[in-house]
Design a protein around this motif. Structure first.
Motif, mmCIF file in Angstrom:
data_model
loop_
_atom_site.group_PDB
_atom_site.id
_atom_site.type_symbol
_atom_site.label_atom_id
_atom_site.label_comp_id
_atom_site.label_asym_id
_atom_site.label_seq_id
_atom_site.Cartn_x
_atom_site.Cartn_y
_atom_site.Cartn_z
ATOM 1 N N ILE A 188 64.772 20.528 66.518
ATOM 2 C CA ILE A 188 63.554 19.889 67.029
ATOM 3 C C ILE A 188 62.831 20.819 68.006
ATOM 4 O O ILE A 188 61.591 20.898 68.001
ATOM 5 C CB ILE A 188 63.886 18.541 67.690
ATOM 6 C CG1 ILE A 188 64.265 17.511 66.616
ATOM 7 C CG2 ILE A 188 62.715 18.020 68.525
ATOM 8 C CD1 ILE A 188 64.774 16.191 67.173
ATOM 9 N N GLN A 189 63.588 21.533 68.817
ATOM 10 C CA GLN A 189 62.962 22.469 69.756
ATOM 11 C C GLN A 189 62.245 23.601 69.020
ATOM 12 O O GLN A 189 61.163 24.037 69.424
ATOM 13 C CB GLN A 189 64.017 23.049 70.707
ATOM 14 C CG GLN A 189 64.506 22.059 71.768
ATOM 15 C CD GLN A 189 63.423 21.701 72.749
ATOM 16 O OE1 GLN A 189 62.532 20.890 72.447
ATOM 17 N NE2 GLN A 189 63.452 22.285 73.933
ATOM 18 N N ASN A 216 59.071 22.010 67.667
ATOM 19 C CA ASN A 216 58.077 21.806 68.720
ATOM 20 C C ASN A 216 57.364 23.114 69.058
ATOM 21 O O ASN A 216 56.149 23.133 69.274
ATOM 22 C CB ASN A 216 58.743 21.236 69.975
ATOM 23 C CG ASN A 216 59.170 19.794 69.804
ATOM 24 O OD1 ASN A 216 58.660 19.085 68.935
ATOM 25 N ND2 ASN A 216 60.118 19.347 70.615
ATOM 26 N N TRP A 217 58.127 24.194 69.104
ATOM 27 C CA TRP A 217 57.542 25.505 69.407
ATOM 28 C C TRP A 217 56.520 25.883 68.331
ATOM 29 O O TRP A 217 55.404 26.312 68.630
ATOM 30 C CB TRP A 217 58.656 26.551 69.479
ATOM 31 C CG TRP A 217 58.206 27.918 69.932
ATOM 32 C CD1 TRP A 217 58.204 28.394 71.202
ATOM 33 C CD2 TRP A 217 57.694 28.970 69.095
ATOM 34 N NE1 TRP A 217 57.728 29.695 71.224
ATOM 35 C CE2 TRP A 217 57.405 30.067 69.937
ATOM 36 C CE3 TRP A 217 57.453 29.110 67.731
ATOM 37 C CZ2 TRP A 217 56.894 31.270 69.460
ATOM 38 C CZ3 TRP A 217 56.935 30.301 67.248
ATOM 39 C CH2 TRP A 217 56.663 31.370 68.105
ATOM 40 N N HIS A 259 55.101 23.843 66.015
ATOM 41 C CA HIS A 259 54.063 22.814 65.889
ATOM 42 C C HIS A 259 52.965 23.019 66.944
ATOM 43 O O HIS A 259 51.766 22.871 66.661
ATOM 44 C CB HIS A 259 54.701 21.441 66.038
ATOM 45 C CG HIS A 259 53.750 20.294 65.881
ATOM 46 N ND1 HIS A 259 52.861 20.188 64.837
ATOM 47 C CD2 HIS A 259 53.567 19.177 66.658
ATOM 48 C CE1 HIS A 259 52.166 19.070 64.957
ATOM 49 N NE2 HIS A 259 52.565 18.446 66.058
ATOM 50 N N THR A 260 53.372 23.375 68.168
ATOM 51 C CA THR A 260 52.420 23.625 69.250
ATOM 52 C C THR A 260 51.461 24.752 68.887
ATOM 53 O O THR A 260 50.270 24.710 69.236
ATOM 54 C CB THR A 260 53.169 23.978 70.554
ATOM 55 O OG1 THR A 260 54.012 22.888 70.911
ATOM 56 C CG2 THR A 260 52.202 24.280 71.689
ATOM 57 N N HIS A 319 61.550 18.514 59.633
ATOM 58 C CA HIS A 319 60.496 18.043 60.545
ATOM 59 C C HIS A 319 59.128 18.604 60.155
ATOM 60 O O HIS A 319 58.108 17.926 60.333
ATOM 61 C CB HIS A 319 60.854 18.398 61.990
ATOM 62 C CG HIS A 319 61.941 17.537 62.559
ATOM 63 N ND1 HIS A 319 61.715 16.257 63.006
ATOM 64 C CD2 HIS A 319 63.269 17.760 62.715
ATOM 65 C CE1 HIS A 319 62.857 15.729 63.436
ATOM 66 N NE2 HIS A 319 63.816 16.627 63.265
ATOM 67 N N HIS A 353 55.904 16.140 59.046
ATOM 68 C CA HIS A 353 54.633 16.279 59.775
ATOM 69 C C HIS A 353 53.536 16.875 58.893
ATOM 70 O O HIS A 353 52.480 17.269 59.391
ATOM 71 C CB HIS A 353 54.823 17.135 61.028
ATOM 72 C CG HIS A 353 55.492 16.401 62.151
ATOM 73 N ND1 HIS A 353 56.853 16.150 62.170
ATOM 74 C CD2 HIS A 353 54.991 15.836 63.290
ATOM 75 C CE1 HIS A 353 57.156 15.492 63.277
ATOM 76 N NE2 HIS A 353 56.049 15.286 63.973
#
Length: 515
Positions: free
Chosen positions: A33-34, A37-38, A40-41, A69, A73
């Motif tokens: 997930i981390q 997130n990196w 996706h940002t 993920h 998304h």
């Protein structure tokens, strides 16, 4: 920042699962997930094709979590399993089942070169093939896959470590390692990110906090540490209100020979600009006029030799001594050094020809005061410790040398490494502009100055190396790589001190941007 060994990383994972009452699968989910997130940002939903290449171990499991993920998304993602063995880790299999239940576009199994997908230059490659657990040679067809990555020229993001890169040894087969544009390293950097033979496999790296047990991170002693601003700031000694020049030590710089007096001037100026109270330069007679003209704040003593040092005769008691810059390696100078080493009790920083003279007559190494600081460049280091087969062998020999002679080795390079016994301190500051004449002389002056001011030799070395590199980084804005010279490093030492206490700039709000 601590640099953990492979074994310590495994232990940290185990203790985290135990103390936080989670499974290894849940920890893998957290890591994946981390990574998501990196990414996706930065992508913000862009439909650039993302190719996620997963091995069949835990690194591949991380890649599968990321891919799942990305799918949920709405990203344009394609997942591949690099099937290099019949063995699979438990957490890989769990996440393989999860992604198959998430999408009908199941991961593609790669078993040979014919299976390789086309990759365009505009695509993104996520490398999750091998992690830190790699313990055998990479198969030829997997090497071909890595060459396929490189040939595509697509942006390559490696998970934890570029695939094929070992944490504790060097491979000479460049085709067996992924060349990453960026590496997301879990919780801490890897030592191989900083060594000359292995650092070029990732252009940039960043730490991802995956919530490893804080007590483990805090209490675990590591062999290596990565040194930045927040590591050196606690070492800083503020000035006293009622201090005077005698409070901050008297530096003695011994060196120079005909045509090489500038090195002493640079070391002396570097010492003064780092904060010592007094500097005396000891040079052959030919250097006195040069120093008296160019170093207005310093004092000078001349040797009996006209063009080289022949008899070190000093009637002052310095707080610390920087020795060897520009000294030459004549027989008379070697004899003078031997006599001086037998007599002196002052803390020493030895550089350049001082090191070459010690290498000529290694029995003199036993005369060095305890915790003397030696600052060799690669060739000088080789003369001291002998040839090495690779960077890990170099560090092993450097640690043995440090222990044998109870000294501190400052191994200069793109990431200067300070070695003290079994401990290594990897510097974060500095840039290629430092690859110019005289910058090493400045470093000698900086470290000597800090010792004279009361810093322990190890702390002076760590702090001095950081200040030296940070000063060069600040000077870079005005001079660039090619025009940076040693004097500029001295000129920006004040800025480097001030920078220690600067707070990072906060991003502006939309309202501030508009105004």
């Amino acid at each position: 920042m601590k640099i953990f060994s492979k074994e310590q990383i495994y232990e940290g994972d185990r203790l985290t699962a135990e103390r936080q009452n989670i499974t290894s699968t849940e920890l893998m989910e957290r890591a994946g997930i981390q990574i998501f997130n990196w990414l996706h940002t930065r992508m913000q939903g862009a439909q650039v094709p993302v190719h996620v290449f997963c091995g069949i171990g835990n690194n591949g499991g991380d890649g599968l979590v990321l891919a799942r993920h990305l799918v949920t998304h709405g990203y344009n993602v394609k997942t591949y399993i690099v099937n290099y063995s019949d063995k699979r880790s438990k957490d890989f299999l769990i996440n393989y089942d999860r992604i198959k239940s998430t999408t009908k576009d199941w991961p593609v199994l790669l078993k040979c070169t014919e299976d390789f997908p086309p990759i365009q230059k505009e695509d993104i490659i996520v490398d999750a093939v091998f992690g830190i657990g790699l313990n055998k040679e990479v198969a030829d067809w997997v090497k071909s896959l890595f060459k396929h990555f490189k040939a595509s020229a697509a942006y390559t993001l490696s998970i934890d470590i570029p695939s094929g890169l070992y944490t504790d040894k060097v491979t000479s087969d460049q085709d067996a390692i992924v060349k990453a544009n960026y590496t997301l390293s879990f919780q801490a950097p890897k030592l191989v990110f900083f060594l000359p033979e292995t650092a070029n496999y990732t252009q940039q790296w960043e730490i991802l906090d995956i919530g490893i047990d804080p007590e483990f991170l805090y209490t675990t002693e590591t062999e290596a540490e990565f040194i930045g601003k927040f590591e050196v700031l606690p070492l800083y000694k503020p000035r006293e209100k009622f201090g005077h020049k005698g409070t901050y030590g008297h530096v003695l710089i011994i060196g120079g020979s005909f045509g090489k007096i500038g090195s002493v001037a640079l070391a002396s100026r570097g010492a003064l600009s780092t904060g010592c109270g007094l500097v005396t330069s000891y040079v052959p007679k030919c250097g006195i006029q040069i120093l008296q003209t160019n170093l207005l704040e310093g004092m000078c003593i001349s040797d009996s030799g006209e063009n080289s040092i022949e008899n070190i005769n000093i009637d002052i008691e310095p707080s610390a001594v920087g020795l060897g810059i520009g000294m030459g390696t004549e027989a008379k100078t070697l004899k003078a050094l031997e006599i001086y080493l037998k007599e002196t009790k002052a803390p020493l920083v030895i550089d350049a020809d001082g090191l070459n003279l010690l290498a000529k007559k290694k029995i003199l190494l036993k005369l060095m005061p305890k915790d003397s600081v030696l600052t060799p460049h690669p060739k000088e280091l080789e003369r001291l410790i002998g040839k090495w087969s690779n960077d890990f062998d170099k560090l092993k020999k450097a640690k043995a040398f440090s222990k044998k002679y109870s000294c501190i080795l400052v191994i200069k390079g793109a990431h200067t490494i300070t070695v003290y016994g079994e401990k290594m301190f990897v510097n974060s500051s500095g840039n290629p502009g430092l690859a110019t004449a005289g910058t090493g002389d400045v470093l000698t002056g900086i470290i000597t100055s800090l010792i004279a001011q009361g810093y322990e030799p190890l702390h002076a070395s760590i702090f001095g190396v950081y200040l030296h590199g940070r000063s060069a980084d600040l000077a870079l804005v005005d001079y660039g790589y090619q025009s940076l010279i040693a004097s500029h490093v001295i000129d920006y030492l004040g800025e480097a001190y001030i920078d220690l206490f600067k707070q990072p700039e906060q991003p502006k709000t939309e309202a501030e941007e508009e105004s």
